[in-house]
Design a protein around this motif. Structure first.
Motif, PDB file in Angstrom:
ATOM      1  N   PRO A 363       0.822  -1.217   0.000  1.00 43.00           N
ATOM      2  CA  PRO A 363       0.000   0.000   0.000  1.00 43.00           C
ATOM      3  C   PRO A 363       0.855   1.266   0.000  1.00 43.00           C
ATOM      4  N   THR A 364       0.439   2.262  -0.760  1.00 42.09           N
ATOM      5  CA  THR A 364       1.229   3.476  -0.952  1.00 42.09           C
ATOM      6  C   THR A 364       1.480   4.237   0.346  1.00 42.09           C
ATOM      7  N   HIS A 365       0.475   4.382   1.184  1.00 43.67           N
ATOM      8  CA  HIS A 365       0.605   5.240   2.363  1.00 43.67           C
ATOM      9  C   HIS A 365       1.488   4.623   3.449  1.00 43.67           C
ATOM     10  N   VAL A 366       1.723   3.309   3.359  1.00 40.55           N
ATOM     11  CA  VAL A 366       2.631   2.640   4.313  1.00 40.55           C
ATOM     12  C   VAL A 366       3.698   1.879   3.526  1.00 40.55           C
ATOM     13  N   ARG A 367       4.106   2.470   2.427  1.00 36.23           N
ATOM     14  CA  ARG A 367       4.995   1.815   1.475  1.00 36.23           C
ATOM     15  C   ARG A 367       6.331   1.409   2.110  1.00 36.23           C
ATOM     16  N   THR A 368       6.963   2.309   2.846  1.00 32.90           N
ATOM     17  CA  THR A 368       8.269   2.005   3.439  1.00 32.90           C
ATOM     18  C   THR A 368       8.156   0.925   4.497  1.00 32.90           C
ATOM     19  N   THR A 369       7.131   1.012   5.354  1.00 32.67           N
ATOM     20  CA  THR A 369       6.971   0.036   6.428  1.00 32.67           C
ATOM     21  C   THR A 369       6.740  -1.359   5.884  1.00 32.67           C
ATOM     22  N   CYS A 370       5.777  -1.513   4.972  1.00 33.33           N
ATOM     23  CA  CYS A 370       5.440  -2.837   4.449  1.00 33.33           C
ATOM     24  C   CYS A 370       6.555  -3.424   3.591  1.00 33.33           C
ATOM     25  N   PHE A 371       7.158  -2.597   2.737  1.00 31.54           N
ATOM     26  CA  PHE A 371       8.283  -3.078   1.929  1.00 31.54           C
ATOM     27  C   PHE A 371       9.422  -3.530   2.852  1.00 31.54           C
ATOM     28  N   SER A 372       9.781  -2.687   3.798  1.00 32.54           N
ATOM     29  CA  SER A 372      10.909  -2.979   4.684  1.00 32.54           C
ATOM     30  C   SER A 372      10.653  -4.214   5.528  1.00 32.54           C
ATOM     31  N   LEU A 373       9.411  -4.382   5.990  1.00 27.11           N
ATOM     32  CA  LEU A 373       9.094  -5.543   6.819  1.00 27.11           C
ATOM     33  C   LEU A 373       9.184  -6.829   6.016  1.00 27.11           C
ATOM     34  N   ALA A 374       8.654  -6.829   4.796  1.00 28.08           N
ATOM     35  CA  ALA A 374       8.748  -8.008   3.943  1.00 28.08           C
ATOM     36  C   ALA A 374      10.204  -8.346   3.642  1.00 28.08           C
ATOM     37  N   PHE A 375      10.986  -7.327   3.296  1.00 26.96           N
ATOM     38  CA  PHE A 375      12.396  -7.544   2.963  1.00 26.96           C
ATOM     39  C   PHE A 375      13.187  -7.963   4.200  1.00 26.96           C
ATOM     40  N   ALA A 376      12.898  -7.323   5.326  1.00 21.84           N
ATOM     41  CA  ALA A 376      13.626  -7.620   6.556  1.00 21.84           C
ATOM     42  C   ALA A 376      13.356  -9.045   7.035  1.00 21.84           C
ATOM     43  N   LEU A 377      12.110  -9.487   6.940  1.00 14.97           N
ATOM     44  CA  LEU A 377      11.778 -10.860   7.329  1.00 14.97           C
ATOM     45  C   LEU A 377      12.491 -11.862   6.429  1.00 14.97           C
ATOM     46  N   ALA A 378      12.550 -11.562   5.134  1.00 15.49           N
ATOM     47  CA  ALA A 378      13.248 -12.455   4.203  1.00 15.49           C
ATOM     48  C   ALA A 378      14.739 -12.513   4.505  1.00 15.49           C
ATOM     49  N   ALA A 379      15.314 -11.348   4.809  1.00 14.74           N
ATOM     50  CA  ALA A 379      16.744 -11.301   5.132  1.00 14.74           C
ATOM     51  C   ALA A 379      17.042 -12.029   6.437  1.00 14.74           C
ATOM     52  N   ALA A 380      16.186 -11.828   7.433  1.00 19.20           N
ATOM     53  CA  ALA A 380      16.427 -12.411   8.754  1.00 19.20           C
ATOM     54  C   ALA A 380      16.220 -13.915   8.765  1.00 19.20           C
ATOM     55  N   LEU A 381      15.126 -14.374   8.152  1.00 21.55           N
ATOM     56  CA  LEU A 381      14.768 -15.792   8.223  1.00 21.55           C
ATOM     57  C   LEU A 381      15.428 -16.639   7.136  1.00 21.55           C
ATOM     58  N   PHE A 382      15.853 -15.992   6.051  1.00 15.95           N
ATOM     59  CA  PHE A 382      16.412 -16.757   4.940  1.00 15.95           C
ATOM     60  C   PHE A 382      17.811 -16.263   4.536  1.00 15.95           C
ATOM     61  N   GLY A 383      17.912 -14.999   4.149  1.00 21.98           N
ATOM     62  CA  GLY A 383      19.161 -14.496   3.572  1.00 21.98           C
ATOM     63  C   GLY A 383      20.365 -14.582   4.476  1.00 21.98           C
ATOM     64  N   THR A 384      20.331 -13.871   5.603  1.00 21.41           N
ATOM     65  CA  THR A 384      21.495 -13.864   6.486  1.00 21.41           C
ATOM     66  C   THR A 384      21.667 -15.182   7.225  1.00 21.41           C
ATOM     67  N   PHE A 385      20.671 -16.040   7.142  1.00 24.45           N
ATOM     68  CA  PHE A 385      20.781 -17.393   7.703  1.00 24.45           C
ATOM     69  C   PHE A 385      21.602 -18.297   6.784  1.00 24.45           C
ATOM     70  N   THR A 386      21.858 -17.851   5.563  1.00 24.01           N
ATOM     71  CA  THR A 386      22.515 -18.679   4.548  1.00 24.01           C
ATOM     72  C   THR A 386      23.912 -19.167   4.954  1.00 24.01           C
ATOM     73  N   PRO A 387      24.826 -18.307   5.452  1.00 24.61           N
ATOM     74  CA  PRO A 387      26.129 -18.834   5.870  1.00 24.61           C
ATOM     75  C   PRO A 387      26.019 -19.886   6.969  1.00 24.61           C
ATOM     76  N   LEU A 388      25.151 -19.647   7.944  1.00 22.14           N
ATOM     77  CA  LEU A 388      24.964 -20.601   9.030  1.00 22.14           C
ATOM     78  C   LEU A 388      24.326 -21.890   8.513  1.00 22.14           C
ATOM     79  N   ALA A 389      23.286 -21.762   7.686  1.00 16.13           N
ATOM     80  CA  ALA A 389      22.614 -22.939   7.134  1.00 16.13           C
ATOM     81  C   ALA A 389      23.566 -23.761   6.275  1.00 16.13           C
ATOM     82  N   SER A 390      24.365 -23.098   5.468  1.00 13.17           N
ATOM     83  CA  SER A 390      25.299 -23.803   4.581  1.00 13.17           C
ATOM     84  C   SER A 390      26.363 -24.539   5.382  1.00 13.17           C
TER      85      SER A 390
END
Length: 438
Positions: A363-390
């Motif tokens: 949604p436009t009026h909460v664009r930064t919050t929603c985008f950042s939360l989706a990206f941050a969750l992906a980074a936290a649960l998947f992306g930055t977990f990659t070195p440890l998972a590997s």
């Protein structure tokens, strides 16, 4: 709203200058993130209990990951702040928090000097970096999206990710020269701190660039800037879009952290290649990542986000493990370069299209919050977990190619999320708002 933003577009005096100033903070964030991954072995020896190198390395990557868990927190609170007071002021705040975290890690005494306080201090530095990073990427992506010209939103937004590759290149280049002029034992003992000090030195210059940033016309054209309470309520209401955005982004974050942060450790510790070989591969990855991101963004502007996202997800799903199996069967510099170039292509093309897609569906009026939360969750649960998972997968399975399963999982996540977002030929944003428009 759209017409108002379009009329106000000329307020941006130089879009090239705005791109450079807004993405400068991305440089610092990724510069430090890469250094933490590349010097993970040295950091593990410096800040964690001696005795078991593998466990110390796992603790280092765990610290790296725990810092990322602060990303969703930063996305919520700093995202709401940016949606409330503006893109420009918010990006200055995130830079300040990020800089403090970098300095803390750079000057922290070793475990031999202060004992258990050392890993605790490093963790605090990582938590600060994670809190800031939670909205840095989202804030920059939204800024670039809102200053873009019609028909080029994917291309403009892709420079959020492309700018990070410059940091990877500079960090890898510093590491390469350091390995050439200093003995390996000196680099492990204290030389690894030199690139971190370089990061601290450039902070004032980046701060000056951010201070001259203009506010986006789209934000200025908004009639109402929601309160934090309204922002949190809207984010909760749009949880479905945020979760789908997270799974779509997982493909980007996992592939990125594999080809950049984890690659030097993978090359040295698993493939038993030289430090110089690992760094040269990383340098090449940074260059191709920079190229493929805007190509992916521009292509998605022409043919649509969906075809690019689906095609790359399917290719990654089918080839990730076979490619790593071929590489680990008889590792050479040439084979590692070839596999990393393949994964770099997947990352850049997918990321270039995904960033524009994610901004469009929230949604436009909460664009930064929603985008950042989706990206941050992906980074936290998947992306930055990659070195440890590997590292964990290789340890538990004895299969050096097993990180390929993690990459395949990320590709499957991206594929399923993309199909759900664009079900029926329309994005989820269009489907969700259609009744209201009618």
């Amino acid at each position: 709203m759209t017409s108002q933003a379009t009329v106000a577009q000329p307020q941006i005096k130089s879009r090239l200058g705005a791109i450079l100033r807004s993405t400068s903070g991305n440089f610092l964030e990724q510069f430090d993130f890469f250094l933490f991954g590349f010097y993970a072995t040295a950091i593990s020896k410096a800040f964690f209990p001696p005795g078991n190198d593998t466990n110390a390395l796992l603790l280092t990557f765990t610290t790296f990951w725990l810092g990322a868990l602060m990303r969703p927190v930063g996305a919520i609170f700093l995202g709401a702040y940016i949606d409330r007071i503006g893109r420009r002021k918010g990006l200055i705040v995130t830079l300040g928090i990020m800089a403090i975290g970098t300095v803390v890690i750079t000057i922290c005494p070793t475990y031999a000097s202060i004992g258990i306080a050392a890993p605790i201090i490093v963790l605090i530095g990582r938590l600060l970096q994670g809190f800031s990073a939670g909205v840095e990427l989202g804030g920059v992506s939204v800024y670039l999206f809102e200053i873009s010209t019609p028909g080029n939103r994917g291309f403009y937004t892709s420079f959020q990710s492309a700018s990070q590759q410059v940091a990877i290149f500079v960090a890898a280049l510093l590491g390469y020269f350091l390995s050439e002029i200093m003995p390996a034992d000196q680099v492990t003992a204290w030389g690894w701190r030199i690139p971190f000090f370089v990061g601290c030195i450039i902070v004032p210059f980046i701060f000056v660039l951010r201070r001259t940033l203009e506010e986006t016309p789209a934000f200025l054209a908004m009639k109402h800037h929601p309160s934090p309470k309204e922002i949190f309520a809207s984010a909760a209401l749009n949880w479905k879009i945020i979760m789908l955005g997270m799974f779509m982004t997982a493909m980007t974050t996992v592939t990125f952290y594999f080809v950049t942060v984890y690659t030097p450790t993978f090359g040295k510790n698993v493939l038993k290649l030289s430090t110089a070989d690992s760094l040269l591969v990383t340098l090449a990855v940074a260059v191709t990542n920079f190229i493929w991101n805007p190509v992916g963004g521009a292509l998605s502007d022409r043919i649509g986000r969906k075809p690019v996202l689906i095609t790359i997800s399917v290719l990654a799903l089918l080839t990730a493990y076979p490619a790593l199996l071929w590489l680990t069967a008889a590792p050479t510099f040439g084979k590692m370069l070839a596999v990393e170039m393949l994964f770099s292509f997947y990352f850049g093309m997918y990321s270039g299209a995904m960033l524009g897609a994610l901004v469009e569906i929230v949604p436009t009026h909460v664009r930064t919050t929603c985008f950042s939360l989706a990206f941050a969750l992906a980074a936290a649960l998947f992306g930055t977990f990659t070195p440890l998972a590997s590292t964990w997968l290789i340890k538990e399975t004895g299969d050096n190619a097993s990180p390929g399963f993690w990459l395949m999982f990320a590709a499957a996540s991206g594929l399923m999320a993309t199909l759900a977002i664009y079900r029926g030929g329309k994005s989820i944003a269009t489907r969700e708002t259609a009744p209201a428009q009618a």
